[in-house]
Design a protein around this motif. Structure first.
Motif, PDB file in Angstrom:
ATOM      1  N   GLU A 119      36.335  26.536 -38.791  1.00 15.61           N
ATOM      2  CA  GLU A 119      36.411  25.532 -37.723  1.00 15.61           C
ATOM      3  C   GLU A 119      37.449  25.962 -36.700  1.00 15.61           C
ATOM      4  OE1 GLU A 119      37.191  20.709 -37.178  1.00 15.61           O
ATOM      5  OE2 GLU A 119      37.137  21.634 -39.183  1.00 15.61           O
ATOM      6  N   GLY A 120      37.054  25.970 -35.458  1.00 15.55           N
ATOM      7  CA  GLY A 120      37.931  26.434 -34.388  1.00 15.55           C
ATOM      8  C   GLY A 120      37.804  27.914 -34.092  1.00 15.55           C
ATOM      9  N   THR A 165      31.359  33.688 -34.256  1.00 17.30           N
ATOM     10  CA  THR A 165      30.293  34.396 -34.976  1.00 17.30           C
ATOM     11  C   THR A 165      30.718  34.679 -36.417  1.00 17.30           C
ATOM     12  OG1 THR A 165      31.125  36.551 -34.298  1.00 17.30           O
ATOM     13  CG2 THR A 165      29.486  35.517 -32.876  1.00 17.30           C
ATOM     14  N   PRO A 166      29.762  34.787 -37.332  1.00 22.03           N
ATOM     15  CA  PRO A 166      30.097  35.232 -38.692  1.00 22.03           C
ATOM     16  C   PRO A 166      30.649  36.656 -38.667  1.00 22.03           C
ATOM     17  CG  PRO A 166      27.912  34.241 -38.618  1.00 22.03           C
ATOM     18  CD  PRO A 166      28.330  34.439 -37.196  1.00 22.03           C
ATOM     19  N   VAL A 174      38.019  40.628 -32.660  1.00 20.11           N
ATOM     20  CA  VAL A 174      37.568  39.289 -32.274  1.00 20.11           C
ATOM     21  C   VAL A 174      38.220  38.945 -30.939  1.00 20.11           C
ATOM     22  CG1 VAL A 174      37.612  36.841 -32.838  1.00 20.11           C
ATOM     23  CG2 VAL A 174      37.197  38.521 -34.643  1.00 20.11           C
ATOM     24  N   LEU A 175      37.395  38.746 -29.938  1.00 16.66           N
ATOM     25  CA  LEU A 175      37.878  38.533 -28.580  1.00 16.66           C
ATOM     26  C   LEU A 175      38.422  37.127 -28.392  1.00 16.66           C
ATOM     27  CD1 LEU A 175      34.907  40.285 -26.756  1.00 16.66           C
ATOM     28  CD2 LEU A 175      37.164  41.258 -27.282  1.00 16.66           C
ATOM     29  N   ALA A 176      39.399  37.004 -27.527  1.00 19.57           N
ATOM     30  CA  ALA A 176      40.011  35.694 -27.277  1.00 19.57           C
ATOM     31  C   ALA A 176      39.065  34.794 -26.511  1.00 19.57           C
ATOM     32  CB  ALA A 176      41.316  35.860 -26.499  1.00 19.57           C
ATOM     33  N   GLU A 177      38.245  35.344 -25.660  1.00 20.22           N
ATOM     34  CA  GLU A 177      37.318  34.546 -24.844  1.00 20.22           C
ATOM     35  C   GLU A 177      35.890  34.977 -25.132  1.00 20.22           C
ATOM     36  OE1 GLU A 177      38.177  32.059 -23.058  1.00 20.22           O
ATOM     37  OE2 GLU A 177      40.334  32.357 -23.189  1.00 20.22           O
TER      38      GLU A 177
END
Length: 327
Positions: free
Chosen positions: A294-295, A242-243, A324-327
């Motif tokens: 990217e990624g 997400t932005p 920012v969550l890993a999954e």
């Protein structure tokens, strides 16, 4: 950055009626910083006796039942490096408290600081019923002891994050016979404001600026103003793709003021934007952000700062965090 109106450290001081003011101490800045450069005043004493609030200039820079002056650092990094809290006037150390953790306050941690909202702190007796109270000091930093005589400028400890606060600052309360006195307007009657005469209790008049920031927060898109005002735009967790957008909600800025919006994450700075305001309204917001690389964003905690400046002087500064969550 909330501070509770009362705590165990001040409870014994709040029992007596206020007599006529006499021989007040002259106050120096209670923190080793340069106002407008490395620190700024965020909140003042609430002079509204009702459920609302206003500061000594009838402005917005207070909170309901706020009982002191809050002087904030500009970053958590400055707190970690160490900034001394200083005695504002000569006196005797009446009480200290240390040992509370430097943890940002949240509604979930309210019970853990109940009765200790001041956090780690010190109280100094200046004689003739005058005392000063210093709150939210760093754990393990208190360097004075009960009964010790101190001069104006004596280090008491360091700015921390203990008690009921979520940003590094020192909260200074001035008391006369247990009742709060606004050092900017010491003879104010309840419910009055806006009539400054000299520097108040300060040895040098401190600047006052009407403008400030209500809040700063992350979102995943440039939000609508109604969502900013209601808080609905704020996100505290988001996905990697997400932005990331950081916004600041401002009041009473002037043309020519500058807003800086910066954010960093686990791998360093992700954006930095500065804007000179041309025709701001009484209340408005600005936002800036980036699409996910990217990624995706590296998982972890991201912190942003929104700063309002005028002619090179910091008027206000707010921070926001998002995970920012890993999954």
């Amino acid at each position: 950055m909330p501070t509770a109106p009362r705590s165990a450290l001040t409870a014994a001081l709040l029992l007596l009626a206020t007599p006529a003011l006499s021989e007040p101490p002259t106050l120096a800045l209670p923190i080793d910083c340069a106002l407008g450069q490395t620190c700024y005043i965020e909140d003042y004493v609430d002079l509204d006796p009702g459920p609302g609030q206003f500061d000594f200039m009838c402005g917005l820079k207070s909170r309901d039942d706020h009982r002191g002056t809050d002087i904030h650092l500009l970053s958590f990094e400055a707190m970690e490096q160490g900034v001394n809290v200083l005695a504002a006037a000569p006196g005797r150390v009446a009480a200290t408290r240390d040992g509370m953790e430097d943890i940002a306050f949240t509604p979930e941690t309210r019970d853990s600081v109940a009765g200790q909202e001041c956090g780690n702190g010190a109280r100094i007796d200046h004689g003739d019923g005058w005392q000063t109270l210093y709150c939210h000091l760093k754990k393990g930093s208190i360097v004075v002891r009960q009964g010790q005589q101190v001069d104006a400028g004596t280090p008491l400890g360091e700015v921390g994050l203990s008690g009921m606060t979520n940003a590094p600052h020192v909260h200074l309360t001035v008391l006369k016979d247990g009742e709060v006195v606004d050092p900017f307007l010491p003879e104010a009657e309840p419910g009055t404001c806006g009539s400054i005469s000299g520097p108040g209790l300060w040895e040098t008049a401190l600047p006052y600026h009407r403008a400030g920031l209500f809040t700063a927060a992350f979102s995943t898109a440039v939000p609508a103003f109604d969502a900013v005002k209601s808080g609905a735009a704020r996100v505290t967790e988001t996905a990697r793709d997400t932005p990331l957008v950081l916004y600041g909600y401002v009041f009473y800025a002037q043309p020519g003021d500058t807003m800086r919006i910066t954010a960093s994450g686990p791998e360093g700075e992700i954006f930095s934007q500065s804007e000179t305001l041309e025709a701001p309204q009484a209340q408005f917001f600005r936002a800036y952000g980036r699409r996910a690389p990217e990624g995706g964003w590296p998982p972890g905690t991201y912190r942003g700062y929104v700063t309002l400046e005028r002619a090179g002087q910091v008027l206000a500064n707010r921070h926001a965090d998002v995970i920012v969550l890993a999954e």
